[in-house]
Structure formats: C-alpha cells, structure tokens
Design a protein around this motif. Structure first.
Motif, short mmCIF file in Angstrom:
data_model
loop_
_atom_site.label_atom_id
_atom_site.label_comp_id
_atom_site.label_asym_id
_atom_site.label_seq_id
_atom_site.Cartn_x
_atom_site.Cartn_y
_atom_site.Cartn_z
N GLY A 44 0.79 -1.23 0.00
CA GLY A 44 0.00 0.00 0.00
C GLY A 44 0.82 1.28 0.00
N CYS A 45 2.13 1.16 0.25
CA CYS A 45 2.97 2.36 0.29
C CYS A 45 2.89 3.10 -1.05
CB CYS A 45 4.42 1.99 0.59
SG CYS A 45 4.77 1.68 2.32
N GLY A 46 2.69 4.38 -0.95
CA GLY A 46 2.54 5.21 -2.14
C GLY A 46 1.11 5.33 -2.60
N GLY A 47 0.18 4.66 -1.90
CA GLY A 47 -1.22 4.69 -2.30
C GLY A 47 -1.82 6.09 -2.22
N LEU A 48 -1.51 6.82 -1.15
CA LEU A 48 -2.03 8.18 -1.03
C LEU A 48 -1.43 9.08 -2.10
CD1 LEU A 48 -1.99 8.66 2.85
CD2 LEU A 48 -3.98 8.38 1.38
N ARG A 49 -0.14 8.92 -2.35
CA ARG A 49 0.50 9.70 -3.42
C ARG A 49 -0.10 9.35 -4.77
NH1 ARG A 49 5.98 8.09 -0.87
NH2 ARG A 49 6.19 9.68 0.71
N CYS A 50 -0.43 8.08 -4.95
CA CYS A 50 -1.06 7.62 -6.19
C CYS A 50 -2.41 8.31 -6.38
CB CYS A 50 -1.22 6.11 -6.13
SG CYS A 50 -2.16 5.38 -7.45
N VAL A 51 -3.22 8.34 -5.33
CA VAL A 51 -4.53 9.00 -5.42
C VAL A 51 -4.35 10.49 -5.70
CG1 VAL A 51 -6.60 9.64 -4.11
CG2 VAL A 51 -5.71 7.31 -3.97
N HIS A 52 -3.39 11.11 -5.03
CA HIS A 52 -3.12 12.54 -5.26
C HIS A 52 -2.73 12.78 -6.72
CE1 HIS A 52 -2.02 16.62 -4.14
NE2 HIS A 52 -0.91 16.46 -4.85
N ALA A 53 -1.85 11.94 -7.25
CA ALA A 53 -1.43 12.09 -8.64
C ALA A 53 -2.61 11.89 -9.60
CB ALA A 53 -0.31 11.10 -8.95
N LEU A 54 -3.43 10.88 -9.34
CA LEU A 54 -4.58 10.64 -10.21
C LEU A 54 -5.57 11.80 -10.19
CD1 LEU A 54 -5.34 6.85 -9.62
CD2 LEU A 54 -4.50 7.91 -11.72
N THR A 55 -5.80 12.37 -9.02
CA THR A 55 -6.74 13.49 -8.93
C THR A 55 -6.20 14.74 -9.61
OG1 THR A 55 -5.92 14.13 -6.75
CG2 THR A 55 -7.85 12.67 -6.82
N HIS A 56 -4.91 14.77 -9.85
CA HIS A 56 -4.31 15.90 -10.56
C HIS A 56 -3.96 15.54 -12.01
CE1 HIS A 56 -4.03 18.74 -7.21
NE2 HIS A 56 -3.96 17.64 -6.47
N GLY A 57 -4.44 14.38 -12.47
CA GLY A 57 -4.26 13.99 -13.87
C GLY A 57 -2.88 13.46 -14.20
N ASP A 58 -2.08 13.13 -13.20
CA ASP A 58 -0.72 12.63 -13.43
C ASP A 58 -0.73 11.10 -13.40
OD1 ASP A 58 1.99 12.17 -13.62
OD2 ASP A 58 2.48 13.04 -11.66
N PHE A 59 -1.11 10.49 -14.52
CA PHE A 59 -1.23 9.03 -14.58
C PHE A 59 0.13 8.36 -14.42
CE2 PHE A 59 -1.83 4.95 -16.82
CZ PHE A 59 -2.87 4.46 -16.05
N ASN A 60 1.17 8.90 -15.07
CA ASN A 60 2.50 8.29 -14.95
C ASN A 60 3.02 8.36 -13.52
OD1 ASN A 60 2.71 7.51 -17.62
ND2 ASN A 60 3.62 9.43 -18.27
#
Length: 148
Positions: free
Chosen positions: A62-78
């Motif tokens: 799960g590490c990086g999951g919050l950062r992943c959600v943050h990136a997705l909500t800002h359109g940063d798929f990569n």
C-alpha cells in the motif's frame, strides 16, 4: 428459488431510489479522494507513516497509495503508476465494477456479483506478494514510491 423467495417488482425500490446505493458509494470514494487531492501526501507531516516501512525498511503493497490517489486526482497518470501501480490497477477494476453496477441499476436489474473462489484469492495474494518483493529490489526501483 421458489415463488415465495423470488424478489418481486414491489420489493425493489423504483426510480431514483435505486440510484442511492451506487451514488452513495461514489460519494464515499470522492470525499476522501477530494481531501487527498487538496492535502498533498508528498509534504511530510500530513499523514501517518507506514508502520510496515518503519519496522522493516521495505515498501508495503500500500505504500505510495495516497501519493497515487493525489497524482490521479491531478491527472498525473505516470506519477500514479510510479507511486503504486497495483493501486492504479485496483482503481481501474473498481471503476469498471462500479460502472457495471450503475448500468445494471439504471436498467432495473440487480447489480453484478463479484465472486472470487479460493484459487483466485491465492493468485491475488501471490500477485501482491510478488509486487511487494519486486518493488523492494534494485530491479524494481521504478515500482517504489519516491522517498519523502
């Protein structure tokens, strides 16, 4: 199923009331995602540290999951893929399941059922285990979230 236990049209909610469960589920996901979009997990001090990482020095699944959600909500798929590729895969699967549920409700049908047998649960567990090990090896460094 006999006639006495069969769901009747009168037993099922009709019209807009049928939309309440899938829309409530969408809100239950959107509210925390909105918070994570507003409060950057890349800035230290906003969220608790991972106890598994603190105890072992290894990235958990799960590490990086919050950062992943943050990136997705800002359109940063990569960026989301780099932060936690398994979370992105999980979010896509959940979005497809939710869309199928909403479509079934709109058509007046019961929602789809998700049934994973023991063999599939073992495969999921092995997949997550392999992901966890690989992201902690030098060869899988691209699967590990950036250190903060």
């Amino acid at each position: 199923m006999n006639a006495a236990s069969a769901p009747t049209a009168a037993a099922r909610p009709s019209g807009p009331r049928r939309l309440v469960p899938p829309l409530a589920a969408a809100v239950a996901v959107a509210v925390p995602a909105g918070y994570i979009a507003a409060v950057d997990p890349n800035s230290p001090g906003h969220y608790p540290d991972c106890p598994f990482l603190a105890a072992t020095g290894w990235w958990c699944p799960g590490c990086g999951g919050l950062r992943c959600v943050h990136a997705l909500t800002h359109g940063d798929f990569n960026g989301a893929l780099h932060d936690n590729a398994v979370a992105v895969l999980l979010f896509v699967v959940l979005a497809v399941l939710w869309a199928r549920w909403l479509w079934a409700v709109l058509r007046g049908l019961p929602g789809p059922r998700l049934a994973l047998g023991p063999r599939r649960w073992v495969l999921v567990a092995l997949f997550v285990l392999v992901f966890t090990v690989v992201r902690n090896l030098p060869v899988g460094a691209g699967l590990a979230p950036p250190s903060v």
